[in-house]
Write a protein that holds these residues in place. Structure first.
Motif, PDB file in Angstrom:
ATOM      1  N   LEU A 228     -22.246   9.461 -25.745  1.00  0.00           N
ATOM      2  CA  LEU A 228     -23.633   9.284 -25.550  1.00  0.00           C
ATOM      3  C   LEU A 228     -24.501   8.925 -26.679  1.00  0.00           C
ATOM      4  O   LEU A 228     -24.520   9.132 -27.758  1.00  0.00           O
TER       5      LEU A 228
ATOM      6  N   ARG B  65      -7.816  -2.658 -35.441  1.00  0.00           N
ATOM      7  CA  ARG B  65      -9.357  -2.777 -35.606  1.00  0.00           C
ATOM      8  C   ARG B  65     -10.004  -4.070 -35.271  1.00  0.00           C
ATOM      9  O   ARG B  65     -11.082  -4.240 -35.102  1.00  0.00           O
TER      10      ARG B  65
ATOM     11  N   LEU C 272     -14.227   1.171 -32.704  1.00  0.00           N
ATOM     12  CA  LEU C 272     -14.243  -0.477 -32.456  1.00  0.00           C
ATOM     13  C   LEU C 272     -15.556  -0.839 -31.882  1.00  0.00           C
ATOM     14  O   LEU C 272     -16.230  -0.031 -31.131  1.00  0.00           O
ATOM     15  N   PRO C 273     -16.065  -2.033 -32.181  1.00  0.00           N
ATOM     16  CA  PRO C 273     -17.154  -2.519 -31.449  1.00  0.00           C
ATOM     17  C   PRO C 273     -16.810  -2.626 -29.939  1.00  0.00           C
ATOM     18  O   PRO C 273     -15.738  -2.966 -29.486  1.00  0.00           O
ATOM     19  N   CYS C 274     -17.702  -2.402 -29.440  1.00  0.00           N
ATOM     20  CA  CYS C 274     -17.803  -2.122 -27.744  1.00  0.00           C
ATOM     21  C   CYS C 274     -19.132  -2.664 -27.025  1.00  0.00           C
ATOM     22  O   CYS C 274     -20.149  -2.225 -27.445  1.00  0.00           O
TER      23      CYS C 274
ATOM     24  N   PRO D  53     -18.519  -2.157 -36.553  1.00  0.00           N
ATOM     25  CA  PRO D  53     -18.482  -1.691 -35.165  1.00  0.00           C
ATOM     26  C   PRO D  53     -19.556  -1.046 -34.837  1.00  0.00           C
ATOM     27  O   PRO D  53     -20.356  -0.065 -35.437  1.00  0.00           O
ATOM     28  N   ALA D  54     -20.271  -1.515 -33.479  1.00  0.00           N
ATOM     29  CA  ALA D  54     -21.261  -0.467 -32.817  1.00  0.00           C
ATOM     30  C   ALA D  54     -20.820  -0.464 -31.311  1.00  0.00           C
ATOM     31  O   ALA D  54     -20.347  -1.487 -30.831  1.00  0.00           O
ATOM     32  N   ASN D  55     -21.355   0.682 -30.807  1.00  0.00           N
ATOM     33  CA  ASN D  55     -21.242   0.674 -29.330  1.00  0.00           C
ATOM     34  C   ASN D  55     -22.379   0.465 -28.659  1.00  0.00           C
ATOM     35  O   ASN D  55     -23.542   1.244 -28.706  1.00  0.00           O
ATOM     36  N   LEU D  56     -22.479  -0.716 -27.995  1.00  0.00           N
ATOM     37  CA  LEU D  56     -23.810  -1.274 -27.459  1.00  0.00           C
ATOM     38  C   LEU D  56     -23.849  -0.968 -25.887  1.00  0.00           C
ATOM     39  O   LEU D  56     -23.182  -1.000 -25.174  1.00  0.00           O
ATOM     40  N   ASN D  57     -25.278  -0.439 -25.798  1.00  0.00           N
ATOM     41  CA  ASN D  57     -25.608   0.173 -24.294  1.00  0.00           C
ATOM     42  C   ASN D  57     -24.797   1.088 -23.636  1.00  0.00           C
ATOM     43  O   ASN D  57     -24.523   1.209 -22.570  1.00  0.00           O
ATOM     44  N   THR D  58     -24.712   2.218 -24.551  1.00  0.00           N
ATOM     45  CA  THR D  58     -23.949   3.311 -24.056  1.00  0.00           C
ATOM     46  C   THR D  58     -24.946   4.189 -23.419  1.00  0.00           C
ATOM     47  O   THR D  58     -26.268   3.921 -23.284  1.00  0.00           O
ATOM     48  N   VAL D  59     -24.542   5.238 -22.759  1.00  0.00           N
ATOM     49  CA  VAL D  59     -25.466   5.971 -21.768  1.00  0.00           C
ATOM     50  C   VAL D  59     -26.415   6.707 -22.890  1.00  0.00           C
ATOM     51  O   VAL D  59     -25.983   7.319 -23.905  1.00  0.00           O
TER      52      VAL D  59
ATOM     53  N   ILE E  25     -12.619  -6.537 -29.948  1.00  0.00           N
ATOM     54  CA  ILE E  25     -13.948  -6.093 -29.412  1.00  0.00           C
ATOM     55  C   ILE E  25     -13.844  -5.787 -28.098  1.00  0.00           C
ATOM     56  O   ILE E  25     -12.740  -6.320 -27.167  1.00  0.00           O
TER      57      ILE E  25
ATOM     58  N   LEU F 183     -21.784  -7.958 -31.973  1.00  0.00           N
ATOM     59  CA  LEU F 183     -20.669  -7.576 -31.836  1.00  0.00           C
ATOM     60  C   LEU F 183     -19.586  -7.819 -33.232  1.00  0.00           C
ATOM     61  O   LEU F 183     -19.492  -9.185 -33.270  1.00  0.00           O
ATOM     62  N   ASP F 184     -19.003  -7.082 -33.678  1.00  0.00           N
ATOM     63  CA  ASP F 184     -18.229  -7.655 -34.953  1.00  0.00           C
ATOM     64  C   ASP F 184     -17.471  -6.516 -35.536  1.00  0.00           C
ATOM     65  O   ASP F 184     -17.783  -5.336 -35.557  1.00  0.00           O
ATOM     66  N   PRO F 185     -15.983  -6.601 -35.544  1.00  0.00           N
ATOM     67  CA  PRO F 185     -15.147  -5.464 -35.819  1.00  0.00           C
ATOM     68  C   PRO F 185     -15.407  -5.098 -37.293  1.00  0.00           C
ATOM     69  O   PRO F 185     -15.152  -3.883 -37.629  1.00  0.00           O
TER      70      PRO F 185
ATOM     71  N   ASN G 157     -20.848  -2.311 -23.652  1.00  0.00           N
ATOM     72  CA  ASN G 157     -21.040  -1.513 -22.369  1.00  0.00           C
ATOM     73  C   ASN G 157     -21.708  -2.531 -21.421  1.00  0.00           C
ATOM     74  O   ASN G 157     -22.674  -3.222 -21.744  1.00  0.00           O
TER      75      ASN G 157
END
Ligand code: TPP
Ligand code: SF4
Ligand code: MG
Lengths: 397, 303
Positions: free
Chosen positions: B59, B42, B67-69, A201-207, B45, A196-198, B71
């Motif tokens: 999806l 920005r 932004l890094p997220c 950016p990545a969206n982890l474990n999304t649907v 997290i 995780l790093d601004p 879930n």
């Protein structure tokens, strides 16, 4: 350096040498002294880690999941109900491919309450996607903790280091604490290829949908099922990595050499007893006496339970007359879980041994040497029964 | 204070939430999230549990935010935020904010244990609860913050019998330095509160009233109007509690000394209040009047 200390301190020393960066834990017997020791090491400045005294085991694993996702080496430890309380998080950690290491100080599960040792806690979490290693003594605990981080980070799968509550956690034994420079060479700093790093950016474990789906650049991304198969395949491949890790550890520290199964007097044995954890060492004395009586018998201590080293198991046990599986867990309504796995591993062997199953030591019930003798004599005699149902050993009523 | 207020003219133009996300038309959360991320900026997290926000975010492999997220599981939001903070400290990164966003269920019901623990430990994060007053993601079931008498799919005939849980008060009882409420209908007020929260260390909690056309039963074009009505009737108050000092803010502050709109004006706009009769409405009006009498006293310095 050789010291005499408890199994929990051996684990804490392993964590210290591994340079864990984030530690979150919640006390539960018999893991508690490990948690206390780690907080002491951090408080004393002897371990440069963030120690987070969370309010539950669910949160302990949440902290590890997040800390690992944010690029740090994370550790926790628990037992019994604490492990069960984490269940959802165990699946999450493995599904998210996070190289977390956790000590599971094995204890029976309520209800009714018990604080004493068996393996039902770890066995019930078999299918969470974690690698599970079992230790037989204090030296193995410290060595396995250090190996576990390297293994986890190589395959990006979390690792449980299991050892028997009280029998190992609270007893004192001599063991060697490796030199920290050597440990550093064996286990370099954690260098994840994503976190995780601004800046990135990545969206982890999304649907994730049942089907595959293109990303914004038109490239095909896997669907849920591909992601699952990937975890399974990597789990199977991890069997080789366990062996490599053990071999490299042996090169640096001169200990190891039995990544899957630790055999004792098995070469010429016609019968082999199989067990996990300290019980396999307890069985050695019994085997020595039976050998004196003329029975060609050995004992195999299974170190790796998941992924299951089925080929190594088949190799070690095929051609034997009999295999006797002793275990401290039950799959209610069927048989011992290890027994089922061993039988399945032997299915393809040309010469399938007879396999017997003894369930013992549940909730800390004392495992009497006499009971082990009786079980082995029953299973190894000329008129050994065609036992297909597991036998509970050590019952008093 | 008034001079520091953000207006539509100096709100940052850069959008961190992409248009065309998966929220329903007229979703209050879209306003809250869009504004909130502008305020966070920005170097943030995000941590998000399952909720309508999970869906809004898109999806795999497409995401609606820049932004890094992370879930996470439903009960674990605040503990996961703790873990990110621990990792940032371990890596010597001091310039990154951690912001947890959860629905009312993820905050006041299943997530309350982890949140309480994180606040007690003094974790340096902003926790934003968007309160759409039910479990919307699973199809409008009652939550701890669903108001009394509201019809949901698990209170389908006689409505919810119990009171709305006062989550901001529970958070304030942890002794944290900043607790605030806000509303999707007043995004600039929300923006300023997040900006202020960023300057305070330790746990910060912002509870945002978030109208939901699908779950509350109103037409998508009335989201802002209904959010405003909740404030103008005195049902939902905008306030800040800084270092324990309570003060009404924005539109709620302006209501001091004025006549508020009657609560049934708000109830009449949504089908979820169909179970209310005049007696129940009168009882609620009385409660609101009592609450506001206390506000008036406090504002006048009478304790
Ligand atoms: C442990 C667990 N229990 C239940 C669920 C199912 N679930 C997903 S979202 C949700 C409701 C979320 O409600 P809220 O937090 O208010 O957010 P909203 O959907 O209203 O935005 C539920 C019950 C889950 N994902 N995990
Ligand atoms: S159900 Fe309500 S909160 Fe959820 S996306 Fe739709 S409008 Fe928004
Ligand atoms: Mg909700």
């Amino acid at each position: 350096m050789h010291i005499i200390e408890s199994g929990n301190v051996a684990a804490a020393s392993g964590v210290q040498l591994s340079g864990a960066q984030v530690i979150a834990a919640y006390p539960i017997t018999p893991q508690t002294p490990l948690t206390e020791k780690l907080s002491e090491l951090v408080d004393a400045g002897e371990l440069n880690a963030q120690y987070i005294p969370v309010e539950s085991e669910h949160s302990a694993m949440s902290v590890c999941i997040a800390a690992s996702s944010a690029g740090t080496r994370a550790f926790t430890a628990t037992s019994a109900n604490g492990l069960l309380y984490m269940n959802e998080q165990l699946h999450w950690a493995a599904g998210a491919r996070l190289p977390i290491v956790m000590c599971v100080v094995n204890r029976g599960i309520g209800a009714p309450w018990t604080v004493w040792n068996d393996h039902q806690d770890a066995m019930s979490q078999r299918d969470t996607g974690w690698i599970q290693l079992f230790c037989c003594d204090h030296q193995q605990i410290i060595d396995t903790v250090i190996q576990a981080f390297r293994l986890a980070e190589t395959v990006r799968i979390p690792v449980m280091v299991c050892y028997d509550g009280y029998i190992l956690s609270h007893t004192y034994m001599p063991f060697d604490i490796p030199e920290s420079a050597a440990a550093g060479r064996f286990l370099p700093e954690f260098a994840p290829d994503w976190a995780l790093d601004p800046a990135c950016p990545a969206n982890l474990n999304t649907v994730t949908l049942p089907d595959i789906r293109p990303n914004v650049r038109g490239e095909t991304a896997p669907g849920y099922m591909e992601i699952r198969q990937n975890l399974h395949d990597d789990m199977r491949r991890a069997i080789d990595v366990v062996a490599d890790t053990d071999a490299e550890f042996a090169q640096v520290f001169g200990r190891g050499g039995n990544p899957f199964i630790e055999p004792y007097r098995c070469e010429d044995a016609e019968y082999v007893a199989v067990a996990m954890g300290s019980l396999s060492y307890q069985l050695r004395d019994v085997i020595d006496v039976l050998r004196q009586e003329g029975l060609a018998i050995g004992v195999a201590g299974l170190r790796l339970y998941r992924p299951f080293p089925n080929r190594a198991v088949a190799e070690a046990l095929s051609g034997k007359k009999g295999v006797i599986v002793f275990e401290k867990a039950v799959s209610y309504g069927y048989e011992g879980p290890l027994y089922a796995d061993i039988k399945a591993a032997l299915y393809d062997c040309a010469q399938r041994p007879a396999v017997h199953n003894y369930i013992l030591g549940l909730g800390g019930r004392e495992i009497k040497t006499d009971d082990l003798f009786d079980s082995l004599r029953t299973s190894c005699g000329a008129d050994a029964p065609e036992a297909r149902e597991p036998a509970f050993v050590g019952l008093k009523i | 204070m008034a001079t520091n207020k953000t207006t539509i003219l100096n709100l940052p133009e850069e959008e961190l939430v992409h248009p065309g996300n998966r929220a329903c038309a007229g979703c209050g959360l879209s306003i809250v999230y869009r504004t909130g991320l502008k305020a966070l900026g920005r170097e943030t997290i995000l941590v998000v549990p399952p909720s309508c926000l999970t869906v809004l975010q898109g999806l795999y492999p497409i995401a609606a935010t820049q932004l890094p997220c992370l879930n996470v599981t439903f009960a674990s939001t605040a503990a996961a935020a703790t873990g990110v903070l621990g990792a940032l400290r371990a890596r010597g990164k001091t310039d990154v904010q951690v912001a947890a966003w959860a629905g009312d269920g993820g905050t006041s019901d299943i997530g309350i244990q982890a949140l309480s623990g994180a606040c007690e430990r003094g974790e340096d994060f902003i926790f934003i609860c968007y309160d759409n007053e039910a479990y919307m993601n699973t199809g409008v079931q009652r939550s701890g913050t669903t108001p009394q008498h509201v019809l949901t799919t698990t209170t389908p005939i006689t409505g919810k019998h119990q009171q709305k849980k006062d989550m901001p008060a529970i958070m304030a009882a942890h002794g944290i330095d900043y607790v605030a409420t806000a509303s999707a209908a007043y995004p600039l007020d929300l923006y300023d509160k997040i900006i202020k929260a960023k300057t305070i260390s330790g746990p910060k909690y912002i509870h945002v009233h978030t109208p939901c056309p699908a779950g509350w039963g109103f037409s998508a074009r009335y989201t802002v109007k209904i959010g405003q009505l909740a404030v103008e009737t005195g049902l939902f108050d905008l306030y800040e509690q800084e270092n324990g000092n309570f003060r009404l803010t924005g539109a709620s502050q302006k209501l001091l000394g004025k006549k508020r709109k009657p609560v049934d004006e708000y109830f009449a706009t949504q089908t979820r209040f169909k179970g209310l009769d005049t007696e129940k409405t009168r009882a609620i009006q009385e409660e609101v009047d009592q609450k506001w009498a206390a506000h008036e006293k406090a504002a006048a310095g009478i304790c």
